[in-house]
Design a protein around this motif. Structure first.
Motif, mmCIF file in Angstrom:
data_model
loop_
_atom_site.group_PDB
_atom_site.id
_atom_site.type_symbol
_atom_site.label_atom_id
_atom_site.label_comp_id
_atom_site.label_asym_id
_atom_site.label_seq_id
_atom_site.Cartn_x
_atom_site.Cartn_y
_atom_site.Cartn_z
ATOM 1 N N LYS A 105 -24.704 11.338 45.231
ATOM 2 C CA LYS A 105 -25.428 10.472 44.298
ATOM 3 C C LYS A 105 -26.709 11.119 43.763
ATOM 4 N N SER A 106 -27.260 12.073 44.513
ATOM 5 C CA SER A 106 -28.525 12.690 44.101
ATOM 6 C C SER A 106 -28.336 13.808 43.080
ATOM 7 N N ARG A 107 -27.112 14.158 42.772
ATOM 8 C CA ARG A 107 -26.884 15.161 41.739
ATOM 9 C C ARG A 107 -27.382 14.635 40.400
ATOM 10 N N GLU A 108 -27.995 15.497 39.624
ATOM 11 C CA GLU A 108 -28.670 15.049 38.408
ATOM 12 C C GLU A 108 -27.906 15.427 37.139
ATOM 13 N N GLY A 109 -28.083 14.605 36.136
ATOM 14 C CA GLY A 109 -27.535 14.888 34.822
ATOM 15 C C GLY A 109 -26.023 15.018 34.821
ATOM 16 N N GLU A 110 -25.540 16.075 34.176
ATOM 17 C CA GLU A 110 -24.106 16.311 34.073
ATOM 18 C C GLU A 110 -23.478 16.654 35.423
ATOM 19 N N LYS A 111 -24.315 17.033 36.381
ATOM 20 C CA LYS A 111 -23.795 17.395 37.704
ATOM 21 C C LYS A 111 -23.601 16.193 38.618
ATOM 22 N N ARG A 112 -23.997 15.014 38.151
ATOM 23 C CA ARG A 112 -23.841 13.813 38.977
ATOM 24 C C ARG A 112 -22.383 13.345 38.908
ATOM 25 N N GLY A 140 -1.800 11.006 36.541
ATOM 26 C CA GLY A 140 -0.882 10.889 37.659
ATOM 27 C C GLY A 140 -1.407 9.980 38.754
ATOM 28 N N PHE A 141 -0.582 9.779 39.768
ATOM 29 C CA PHE A 141 -0.923 8.873 40.861
ATOM 30 C C PHE A 141 -2.181 9.334 41.592
ATOM 31 N N ASP A 142 -2.233 10.614 41.946
ATOM 32 C CA ASP A 142 -3.418 11.125 42.633
ATOM 33 C C ASP A 142 -4.664 11.005 41.768
ATOM 34 N N ILE A 143 -4.508 11.222 40.477
ATOM 35 C CA ILE A 143 -5.656 11.164 39.566
ATOM 36 C C ILE A 143 -6.182 9.728 39.474
ATOM 37 N N ASP A 144 -5.285 8.745 39.467
ATOM 38 C CA ASP A 144 -5.722 7.343 39.484
ATOM 39 C C ASP A 144 -6.587 7.060 40.703
ATOM 40 N N LEU A 145 -6.171 7.585 41.848
ATOM 41 C CA LEU A 145 -6.925 7.357 43.078
ATOM 42 C C LEU A 145 -8.300 8.022 43.004
ATOM 43 N N VAL A 146 -8.371 9.205 42.436
ATOM 44 C CA VAL A 146 -9.661 9.884 42.279
ATOM 45 C C VAL A 146 -10.608 9.053 41.428
ATOM 46 N N HIS A 147 -10.122 8.519 40.308
ATOM 47 C CA HIS A 147 -10.966 7.689 39.437
ATOM 48 C C HIS A 147 -11.453 6.452 40.186
ATOM 49 N N ARG A 148 -10.604 5.902 41.023
ATOM 50 C CA ARG A 148 -10.985 4.716 41.798
ATOM 51 C C ARG A 148 -12.120 5.049 42.766
ATOM 52 N N ILE A 149 -12.030 6.196 43.416
ATOM 53 C CA ILE A 149 -13.070 6.615 44.365
ATOM 54 C C ILE A 149 -14.383 6.880 43.632
ATOM 55 N N ALA A 150 -14.314 7.553 42.482
ATOM 56 C CA ALA A 150 -15.523 7.853 41.716
ATOM 57 C C ALA A 150 -16.204 6.586 41.223
ATOM 58 N N GLU A 151 -15.409 5.621 40.798
ATOM 59 C CA GLU A 151 -15.987 4.355 40.327
ATOM 60 C C GLU A 151 -16.739 3.648 41.447
ATOM 61 N N ASP A 152 -16.180 3.666 42.639
ATOM 62 C CA ASP A 152 -16.827 2.988 43.762
ATOM 63 C C ASP A 152 -18.112 3.695 44.175
ATOM 64 N N ILE A 153 -18.088 5.003 44.255
ATOM 65 C CA ILE A 153 -19.254 5.740 44.768
ATOM 66 C C ILE A 153 -20.329 5.929 43.705
ATOM 67 N N LEU A 154 -19.936 6.242 42.462
ATOM 68 C CA LEU A 154 -20.897 6.579 41.417
ATOM 69 C C LEU A 154 -20.964 5.547 40.299
ATOM 70 N N ALA A 159 -16.758 9.848 36.324
ATOM 71 C CA ALA A 159 -17.768 10.752 36.875
ATOM 72 C C ALA A 159 -17.118 11.683 37.895
ATOM 73 N N VAL A 160 -16.221 12.517 37.397
ATOM 74 C CA VAL A 160 -15.438 13.408 38.252
ATOM 75 C C VAL A 160 -15.416 14.809 37.653
#
Length: 367
Positions: A105-112, A140-154, A159-160
């Motif tokens: 979460k502390s990553r700044e700008g485009e790196k967050r 794909g299925f794995d990509i959907d899961l990644v987006h879900r994780i990013a939405e929850d955390i960031l 934001a991936v």
């Protein structure tokens, strides 16, 4: 026994043709469904010029008859003897932020962004849609899961930062800190839990044989005698086949010398006639069969395996958070696991997802 293909030497390094091949595949149009045979053949012709000039069977994958298991297979066999139910060796869910999540979460700008190792060549799991723009959007299925994780955390599903990771680089990428996690049809097994931490399972599958429809190969049995079998380097498939060949379950004459960095390359080798069969997870094999209607799954799955999200061993807070996200992902009937399965996998695995659903999670890891 048919002699295995022995490519001619080439002055360029292996990574060069891999990058070129992936770039070409990303730009090809129409990669989808049964109609993708023409595209698959085009890819095969391009790669034929590259593959025949470069790679040779991996030295670590070559094991003459009678020789002991490779070090990787020995490690996996020993780990299997010392642990049971590796899919349960994970931590209970939690919403709490810890040092790993705070650092993200502390990553700044485009790196967050959440940095995730994925595949870009596994149809319907993690692949570039050539019809979605210049570079192709990962879907794909794995990509959907990644987006879900990013939405929850960031708080933002996009934001991936995706990093395409070859099969045998999944664990090194985590250990070296190149990625925060790997979401790449990665099987949880006893050897891997020694090196990385896994989430609870998010998908169930098993090893299966893929071969041409006209092939006399019938499944994982004696019909693989004298056959050249392709597996991905660093995969559970190769370790299992090497062990089964040593113990006699797999015919001694089966040739396991062809290993490739990415599973899709096995399909290309099969199309080129350089191998007679492919062994990989049934879920991946079904997608490959959808890309090429001249091949099919042979026999039933001969293992039961589970995919998990892989993270650093000391990233306890991230493991707990991902496990909580997975609970929500499973329970969300509108836009969760079921919806993603229907969208991406029902066409290749069938409308009934019950055989692919992971078991109820158990969290037996103490620390």
């Amino acid at each position: 026994m048919t002699a295995p293909h022995r490519p001619h030497p080439h002055p360029h390094p292996r990574q060069s043709w891999l990058r070129a091949a992936r770039h070409l595949r990303a730009r090809l149009r129409g990669w989808g469904g049964v109609g993708a045979m023409a595209t698959a053949c085009a890819v095969a012709l391009v790669l034929a010029l590259l593959l025949t000039c470069t790679t040779s069977p991996s030295p670590t994958a070559t094991r003459p008859a009678g020789q002991s298991l490779s070090p990787a297979a020995q490690t996996e066999a020993q780990a299997d003897e010392e642990c049971t139910a590796p899919e349960k060796q994970t931590l209970p869910p939690s919403d709490a932020d810890g040092p790993t999540i705070e650092a993200i979460k502390s990553r700044e700008g485009e790196k967050r962004k959440l940095i995730v190792g994925v595949d870009q060549n596994s149809y319907r799991w993690g692949y570039r849609n050539p019809n979605s723009g210049e570079s192709g959007t990962l879907e794909g299925f794995d990509i959907d899961l990644v987006h879900r994780i990013a939405e929850d955390i960031l708080g933002d599903p996009n934001a991936v930062q995706f990093k395409a990771i070859p099969t045998d680089q999944r664990i090194p990428a985590i250990e070296d800190g190149r990625v925060d996690m790997v979401v790449r049809t990665m099987t949880i097994n006893c050897a891997r839990v020694q090196d990385v931490a896994f989430s609870a399972p998010y998908f169930r599958t098993g090893q299966q044989v893929l071969a041409p429809k006209s092939s006399p190969v019938e499944g994982y049995d004696e019909t693989l005698a004298d056959r050249r079998i392709c597996t991905a380097a660093g995969s559970t498939a190769y370790a299992r086949l090497a062990e089964d060949k040593e113990t006699g379950r797999l015919p001694e004459s089966a040739d396991l010398r062809t290993t490739v960095p990415n599973q899709l390359d096995c399909l290309v080798r099969l199309q080129l006639g350089e191998v007679d069969a492919v062994v990989t997870d049934g879920a991946l094999a079904a997608s490959q069969a959808a890309q090429d209607p001249t091949v099919q799954l042979k026999g039933e799955a001969f293992t039961t395996e589970y995919y998990g999200v892989a993270m650093r061993k000391d990233a306890d807070d991230l493991v707990r958070r991902v496990n909580r996200i997975l609970v929500d992902f499973r329970e969300d009937t509108a836009d969760g696991w079921q919806a993603s399965y229907t969208r991406w996998l029902s066409a290749t695995l069938g409308d009934d997802p019950s055989r692919s659903e992971p078991p109820a999670p158990e969290y037996l890891r103490k620390s």
